[in-house]
Design a protein around this motif. Structure first.
Motif, PDB file in Angstrom:
ATOM      1  N   GLN A 122     -91.242 -46.072 -53.730  1.00 11.01           N
ATOM      2  CA  GLN A 122     -90.515 -44.872 -54.603  1.00 11.01           C
ATOM      3  C   GLN A 122     -91.750 -43.975 -55.168  1.00 11.01           C
ATOM      4  OE1 GLN A 122     -87.376 -46.487 -56.424  1.00 11.01           O
ATOM      5  NE2 GLN A 122     -86.225 -47.215 -55.036  1.00 11.01           N
ATOM      6  N   TYR A 123     -92.614 -44.712 -55.796  1.00  9.60           N
ATOM      7  CA  TYR A 123     -93.326 -43.807 -56.960  1.00  9.60           C
ATOM      8  C   TYR A 123     -94.853 -43.632 -56.579  1.00  9.60           C
ATOM      9  CZ  TYR A 123     -89.304 -45.029 -59.755  1.00  9.60           C
ATOM     10  OH  TYR A 123     -88.015 -45.342 -59.966  1.00  9.60           O
ATOM     11  N   SER A 124     -95.175 -44.127 -55.594  1.00  7.11           N
ATOM     12  CA  SER A 124     -96.717 -44.054 -55.066  1.00  7.11           C
ATOM     13  C   SER A 124     -97.111 -42.352 -55.318  1.00  7.11           C
ATOM     14  CB  SER A 124     -97.028 -44.688 -54.124  1.00  7.11           C
ATOM     15  OG  SER A 124     -96.590 -44.075 -52.866  1.00  7.11           O
ATOM     16  N   ASP A 125     -96.387 -41.817 -54.615  1.00 13.25           N
ATOM     17  CA  ASP A 125     -96.711 -40.126 -54.322  1.00 13.25           C
ATOM     18  C   ASP A 125     -96.420 -39.539 -55.534  1.00 13.25           C
ATOM     19  OD1 ASP A 125     -97.331 -40.773 -51.766  1.00 13.25           O
ATOM     20  OD2 ASP A 125     -95.491 -40.103 -51.008  1.00 13.25           O
ATOM     21  N   GLN A 126     -95.488 -39.855 -56.683  1.00  9.76           N
ATOM     22  CA  GLN A 126     -95.345 -39.326 -57.581  1.00  9.76           C
ATOM     23  C   GLN A 126     -95.951 -39.928 -58.922  1.00  9.76           C
ATOM     24  OE1 GLN A 126     -91.069 -39.546 -58.738  1.00  9.76           O
ATOM     25  NE2 GLN A 126     -90.439 -40.053 -56.658  1.00  9.76           N
ATOM     26  N   LEU A 127     -96.897 -40.754 -58.994  1.00 15.22           N
ATOM     27  CA  LEU A 127     -97.592 -41.287 -59.845  1.00 15.22           C
ATOM     28  C   LEU A 127     -98.466 -40.390 -60.404  1.00 15.22           C
ATOM     29  CD1 LEU A 127     -98.197 -43.757 -61.552  1.00 15.22           C
ATOM     30  CD2 LEU A 127     -99.884 -44.481 -59.869  1.00 15.22           C
ATOM     31  N   PRO A 128     -99.368 -39.333 -59.643  1.00 17.96           N
ATOM     32  CA  PRO A 128    -100.188 -38.362 -60.225  1.00 17.96           C
ATOM     33  C   PRO A 128     -99.528 -37.471 -61.065  1.00 17.96           C
ATOM     34  CG  PRO A 128    -100.715 -38.885 -57.955  1.00 17.96           C
ATOM     35  CD  PRO A 128     -99.553 -39.540 -58.345  1.00 17.96           C
ATOM     36  N   LEU A 129     -98.333 -37.088 -60.764  1.00 16.86           N
ATOM     37  CA  LEU A 129     -97.640 -36.249 -61.566  1.00 16.86           C
ATOM     38  C   LEU A 129     -97.021 -37.080 -62.902  1.00 16.86           C
ATOM     39  CD1 LEU A 129     -96.092 -33.614 -61.934  1.00 16.86           C
ATOM     40  CD2 LEU A 129     -94.230 -34.506 -60.528  1.00 16.86           C
ATOM     41  N   MET A 130     -96.503 -38.173 -62.684  1.00 15.75           N
ATOM     42  CA  MET A 130     -96.048 -38.690 -64.110  1.00 15.75           C
ATOM     43  C   MET A 130     -97.440 -39.003 -64.963  1.00 15.75           C
ATOM     44  SD  MET A 130     -93.836 -41.487 -61.794  1.00 15.75           S
ATOM     45  CE  MET A 130     -93.583 -42.695 -63.032  1.00 15.75           C
ATOM     46  N   VAL A 131     -98.334 -39.492 -64.498  1.00 12.73           N
ATOM     47  CA  VAL A 131     -99.575 -39.397 -65.290  1.00 12.73           C
ATOM     48  C   VAL A 131     -99.966 -38.285 -66.092  1.00 12.73           C
ATOM     49  CG1 VAL A 131    -102.109 -40.070 -65.407  1.00 12.73           C
ATOM     50  CG2 VAL A 131    -100.387 -41.510 -64.348  1.00 12.73           C
ATOM     51  N   GLY A 132     -99.747 -37.075 -65.209  1.00 10.55           N
ATOM     52  CA  GLY A 132    -100.197 -35.726 -65.865  1.00 10.55           C
ATOM     53  C   GLY A 132     -99.297 -35.437 -66.839  1.00 10.55           C
ATOM     54  N   ILE A 133     -98.009 -35.845 -66.772  1.00  9.46           N
ATOM     55  CA  ILE A 133     -96.823 -35.566 -67.712  1.00  9.46           C
ATOM     56  C   ILE A 133     -97.444 -36.269 -68.789  1.00  9.46           C
ATOM     57  CG2 ILE A 133     -94.568 -35.794 -68.372  1.00  9.46           C
ATOM     58  CD1 ILE A 133     -93.752 -35.094 -65.362  1.00  9.46           C
ATOM     59  N   PHE A 134     -97.595 -37.658 -68.792  1.00  5.35           N
ATOM     60  CA  PHE A 134     -97.681 -38.535 -70.003  1.00  5.35           C
ATOM     61  C   PHE A 134     -99.075 -37.969 -70.720  1.00  5.35           C
ATOM     62  CE2 PHE A 134    -100.559 -41.726 -71.658  1.00  5.35           C
ATOM     63  CZ  PHE A 134     -99.709 -42.366 -72.366  1.00  5.35           C
ATOM     64  N   GLN A 135     -99.919 -37.353 -69.941  1.00  7.99           N
ATOM     65  CA  GLN A 135    -101.312 -36.852 -70.558  1.00  7.99           C
ATOM     66  C   GLN A 135    -100.843 -35.676 -71.414  1.00  7.99           C
ATOM     67  OE1 GLN A 135    -104.121 -35.401 -67.876  1.00  7.99           O
ATOM     68  NE2 GLN A 135    -105.563 -35.139 -69.121  1.00  7.99           N
ATOM     69  N   GLY A 136    -100.146 -34.765 -70.904  1.00  6.48           N
ATOM     70  CA  GLY A 136     -99.498 -33.785 -71.921  1.00  6.48           C
ATOM     71  C   GLY A 136     -99.109 -34.198 -73.166  1.00  6.48           C
ATOM     72  N   ILE A 137     -98.000 -35.222 -72.921  1.00  2.00           N
ATOM     73  CA  ILE A 137     -97.153 -35.676 -74.266  1.00  2.00           C
ATOM     74  C   ILE A 137     -98.366 -36.546 -75.057  1.00  2.00           C
ATOM     75  CG2 ILE A 137     -95.621 -37.491 -75.099  1.00  2.00           C
ATOM     76  CD1 ILE A 137     -94.153 -36.937 -72.250  1.00  2.00           C
ATOM     77  N   ALA A 138     -99.347 -37.094 -74.576  1.00  2.00           N
ATOM     78  CA  ALA A 138    -100.325 -37.822 -75.475  1.00  2.00           C
ATOM     79  C   ALA A 138    -101.050 -37.071 -76.184  1.00  2.00           C
ATOM     80  CB  ALA A 138    -101.033 -38.686 -74.777  1.00  2.00           C
ATOM     81  N   ARG A 139    -101.556 -35.731 -75.424  1.00  5.23           N
ATOM     82  CA  ARG A 139    -102.265 -34.686 -76.215  1.00  5.23           C
ATOM     83  C   ARG A 139    -101.593 -34.013 -77.243  1.00  5.23           C
ATOM     84  NH1 ARG A 139    -107.039 -32.280 -74.842  1.00  5.23           N
ATOM     85  NH2 ARG A 139    -107.124 -33.331 -72.732  1.00  5.23           N
ATOM     86  N   ALA A 140    -100.356 -33.920 -76.923  1.00  2.00           N
ATOM     87  CA  ALA A 140     -99.437 -33.471 -78.070  1.00  2.00           C
ATOM     88  C   ALA A 140     -99.580 -34.194 -79.243  1.00  2.00           C
ATOM     89  CB  ALA A 140     -98.092 -32.929 -77.384  1.00  2.00           C
ATOM     90  N   GLY A 141     -99.213 -35.389 -79.164  1.00  2.00           N
ATOM     91  CA  GLY A 141     -99.248 -36.523 -80.274  1.00  2.00           C
ATOM     92  C   GLY A 141    -100.479 -36.410 -80.768  1.00  2.00           C
ATOM     93  N   ILE A 142    -101.531 -36.411 -80.231  1.00  2.00           N
ATOM     94  CA  ILE A 142    -102.893 -36.312 -80.945  1.00  2.00           C
ATOM     95  C   ILE A 142    -102.971 -35.204 -81.654  1.00  2.00           C
ATOM     96  CG2 ILE A 142    -105.382 -36.057 -80.504  1.00  2.00           C
ATOM     97  CD1 ILE A 142    -105.077 -37.739 -77.568  1.00  2.00           C
ATOM     98  N   LYS A 144    -100.824 -33.674 -83.254  1.00  2.00           N
ATOM     99  CA  LYS A 144     -99.759 -33.671 -84.551  1.00  2.00           C
ATOM    100  C   LYS A 144    -100.337 -34.595 -85.361  1.00  2.00           C
ATOM    101  CE  LYS A 144     -95.959 -31.420 -82.047  1.00  2.00           C
ATOM    102  NZ  LYS A 144     -94.511 -31.650 -81.473  1.00  2.00           N
ATOM    103  N   SER A 145    -101.120 -35.659 -84.915  1.00  2.00           N
ATOM    104  CA  SER A 145    -101.242 -36.909 -85.776  1.00  2.00           C
ATOM    105  C   SER A 145    -101.812 -36.504 -87.073  1.00  2.00           C
ATOM    106  CB  SER A 145    -102.378 -37.903 -84.986  1.00  2.00           C
ATOM    107  OG  SER A 145    -102.544 -38.767 -86.009  1.00  2.00           O
ATOM    108  N   GLN A 146    -101.432 -37.127 -88.003  1.00  2.00           N
ATOM    109  CA  GLN A 146    -101.969 -36.895 -89.677  1.00  2.00           C
ATOM    110  C   GLN A 146    -103.006 -37.960 -89.835  1.00  2.00           C
ATOM    111  OE1 GLN A 146     -98.720 -36.600 -92.123  1.00  2.00           O
ATOM    112  NE2 GLN A 146     -98.079 -34.681 -91.405  1.00  2.00           N
ATOM    113  N   ASP A 147    -102.920 -38.956 -88.912  1.00  2.00           N
ATOM    114  CA  ASP A 147    -103.707 -40.194 -89.292  1.00  2.00           C
ATOM    115  C   ASP A 147    -105.394 -39.975 -88.790  1.00  2.00           C
ATOM    116  OD1 ASP A 147    -101.983 -41.566 -90.396  1.00  2.00           O
ATOM    117  OD2 ASP A 147    -100.908 -42.249 -88.461  1.00  2.00           O
ATOM    118  N   MET A 148    -105.730 -39.014 -88.058  1.00  2.00           N
ATOM    119  CA  MET A 148    -107.062 -38.672 -87.343  1.00  2.00           C
ATOM    120  C   MET A 148    -107.443 -37.498 -87.835  1.00  2.00           C
ATOM    121  SD  MET A 148    -106.390 -40.135 -83.434  1.00  2.00           S
ATOM    122  CE  MET A 148    -105.178 -39.100 -83.069  1.00  2.00           C
ATOM    123  N   SER A 149    -108.718 -37.613 -88.159  1.00  2.00           N
ATOM    124  CA  SER A 149    -109.805 -36.371 -88.540  1.00  2.00           C
ATOM    125  C   SER A 149    -109.783 -35.452 -87.068  1.00  2.00           C
ATOM    126  CB  SER A 149    -110.980 -36.834 -89.190  1.00  2.00           C
ATOM    127  OG  SER A 149    -111.689 -37.217 -87.686  1.00  2.00           O
TER     128      SER A 149
END
Length: 328
Positions: A122-142, A144-149
């Protein structure tokens, strides 16, 4: 303090990938606070983390007074930590039983195998796209983080840019790798020997550091199964001092992660003749101040615990802003 430590630990572990090379040192030197030089301070921190010596890492990474404060704060309950419920205790007990009972490896793999087949289809073909979405979310979290310089944010972002392609290409649904990974998780859970949720919360500093060591070494072994070697990244790093000032120094770090070269920098400060990471010291001070700050009038304990508190300035623990190196 446990949540603050986990946050600091996750930050420092990610930054360590961008902070140093691994050099063998004897046990006596490993127990010393700080480093003789900025480069040595960074190198020794990574040596301790590579072996999973978290107790030694914090003793080395912090001045003696801050290290004792960290140990004292460990026993204090964060104001925003909810009490354990009977449901929490039962769920924890059930998970531990599943991971540690006789034959756990075979039982868990038998349950995982049909799901791996289903997910592969079900997901092998979609995995690159899913990781890319997660990467974007993670980058936004980084960002906005107040705990990191800003330096830490760049370090983590650079690592994320390398790990995302790795995650997109990794055969996560491969059954042979999954069976091996389950074996590592089960073995690690047995070594952790966690009895109950209450015992886990009541662990003293030294016991908790031992458990973190077991978990970290298990995690490194697990990542190796899927082609990511933390040790190889640490072994590749080269560190050099590029600028110095009164009681501070800036070091340049070059290392390789998954075959990709990365360059970053770190500022260290000198206290009582020893060298320490400025970012790590600031994070420790800030976490202590948040833990100790009394709730403001009309503010709940949870609100107070989640509101950033500016740590008091410490002249000996604050480096001046380094100047950019002159270009020749």
């Amino acid at each position: 303090m446990r949540r603050a430590f986990l946050r600091l630990g996750s930050i420092s572990l990610l930054c360590v990938l961008a902070l140093a090379a691994c050099h063998n040192k004897d046990k006596d030197q490993a127990a010393q606070s700080g480093g003789d030089t900025p480069v040595e301070a960074v190198q020794q921190s990574v040596t301790l983390l590579k072996t999973g010596d978290f107790a030694g890492f914090w003793k080395h990474a912090l001045p003696p007074a801050d290290y004792e404060t960290l140990r004292t704060d460990w026993a204090k309950t964060p104001p925003d930590q909810p009490p354990l419920t009977d449901e929490d205790r039962a769920e924890f007990k059930e998970h531990i039983k599943e991971l540690t009972e006789p034959g756990a490896e075979d039982k868990l793999f038998a349950a995982a195998r049909p799901k791996l087949i289903e997910y592969q289809q079900q997901y092998s073909d979609q995995l690159p796209l899913m990781v890319g979405i997660f990467q974007g979310i993670a980058r936004a979290g980084i960002e906005k983080s107040q705990d990191m310089s800003s330096t830490q944010k760049k370090q983590v972002s650079d690592v994320l840019d390398v790990l995302a392609p790795w995650a997109q290409q990794t055969p996560w649904f491969d059954q042979a790798r999954a069976k091996q990974a389950i074996g590592i998780v089960v073995a690690t859970a047995r070594k952790l020997d966690l009895k109950s949720a209450d015992d886990m919360r009541a662990m003293d500093f030294d016991t908790a550091m031992q458990k973190y060591s077991v978990g970290f070494l298990g995690l490194k072994e697990l990542l190796n199964v899927y082609g990511l070697s933390v040790d190889a990244a640490l072994d590749s790093v080269k560190v050099a001092t590029v600028e110095t000032g009164p009681n501070w120094a800036r070091v340049k770090i070059d290392y390789t992660l998954q075959g990709k070269p990365i360059t970053t920098e770190s500022v260290l400060i000198q206290q009582d003749g020893r060298w320490y990471s400025e970012d790590l010291l600031r994070n420790v001070h800030d976490s202590h101040e948040r833990l100790m700050a009394p709730p403001a009038a009309g503010t709940s304990a949870v609100e107070a615990a989640t509101t950033p508190v500016e740590a008091p300035a410490k002249a000996e623990a604050k480096a001046p802003e380094p100047k950019s190196p002159k270009k020749g």
